[in-house]
Design a protein around this motif. Sequence first.
Motif, mmCIF file in Angstrom:
data_model
loop_
_atom_site.group_PDB
_atom_site.id
_atom_site.type_symbol
_atom_site.label_atom_id
_atom_site.label_comp_id
_atom_site.label_asym_id
_atom_site.label_seq_id
_atom_site.Cartn_x
_atom_site.Cartn_y
_atom_site.Cartn_z
ATOM 1 N N HIS A 76 32.546 10.255 -29.552
ATOM 2 C CA HIS A 76 33.960 9.896 -29.582
ATOM 3 C C HIS A 76 34.550 9.801 -28.170
ATOM 4 N N SER A 77 34.366 10.869 -27.417
ATOM 5 C CA SER A 77 34.943 10.943 -26.071
ATOM 6 C C SER A 77 34.207 12.025 -25.267
ATOM 7 N N PRO A 78 32.909 11.831 -25.017
ATOM 8 C CA PRO A 78 32.133 12.881 -24.353
ATOM 9 C C PRO A 78 32.519 13.087 -22.895
ATOM 10 N N ILE A 79 32.267 14.298 -22.412
ATOM 11 C CA ILE A 79 32.498 14.648 -21.007
ATOM 12 C C ILE A 79 31.195 14.477 -20.245
ATOM 13 N N LEU A 80 31.268 13.796 -19.115
ATOM 14 C CA LEU A 80 30.082 13.483 -18.324
ATOM 15 C C LEU A 80 30.017 14.433 -17.129
ATOM 16 N N PHE A 81 29.027 15.314 -17.141
ATOM 17 C CA PHE A 81 28.861 16.324 -16.083
ATOM 18 C C PHE A 81 27.473 16.934 -16.223
ATOM 19 N N PRO A 82 26.751 17.210 -15.145
ATOM 20 C CA PRO A 82 27.131 17.109 -13.727
ATOM 21 C C PRO A 82 26.800 15.778 -13.068
#
Length: 281
Positions: A43-49
């Motif tokens: 849906h709206s993943p967080i991209l890290f590191p």
Amino acid sequence: MNIVLQNKELKATINTKGAELISLKRNAKEYIWEGNPNFWDKHSPILFPIVGTLKEGQYNYENKSYQLSRHGFARDNVFCVEETFKNKAVFSFRSSEETAKYYPFDFELKIIYTLEENYLTIKYEVTNNGNTKMPFSIGGHPAFALTDTFENYSLLFENDESLTCYSLENNLLSERTTVLKLSDHKLPLSYSLFEEDALIIKKLESKKIQILKNGKPYVEISLYDFPNLGIWTKNNAPFICLEPWHGYSDSIKSTGNLFEKEGILILSAKETFETSFRIKI
């Protein structure tokens, strides 16, 4: 577990896995992609590191090779819920023995969601808890649900008159570019734009981008200090991703040294980096 935030205008739902925004509604209308696995199951993943892909899926640090999958691992881990209010929630994720297998740095990542009127602000805080410099990238990947014919939508850029887009080659950034001329700052959407995957924009003049539906404002995203942008969808999929990034995929000429990676951020020991973007419905 899901955390729900609500005010008079909006209702946001965030999953503790990846601290991912999975729903954003106004007047019961859904604006975030449903995650249909026939197209794309997020849906709206967080991209890290990292943002994007590393050359050969790896990098070198202190004479050791580390494997790191596309867009990093934050999106696949469960975050702790530090604080919840009716219109605000704070999520955190810290380094561990497990993350050190892929990324040998001591970090804490906080994601703060705040509702104000018809806005949702998403703030990232990255802290280097170690005693050495820490290289990293971070970005958002919100997918907005499109309920009408894809070609009835367009993107309105606040200041840009054209977009210089870098092409991907085997998921790596090539030196080949395409310049998209905008008409009155607008880019009409068509699936043909994404035949070679995402549009990667290293430099953007605009700090606000609107999704227009039949020429009328539908969703607006404010990038603030994010310097890079990805735009993406899949063929025939009823969504569009507007992705604010600090960083992007390795180039085909990458050395494998994360500190030399183009677009990388370097955070000094005991320092905290903050950045945010805002979605307006």
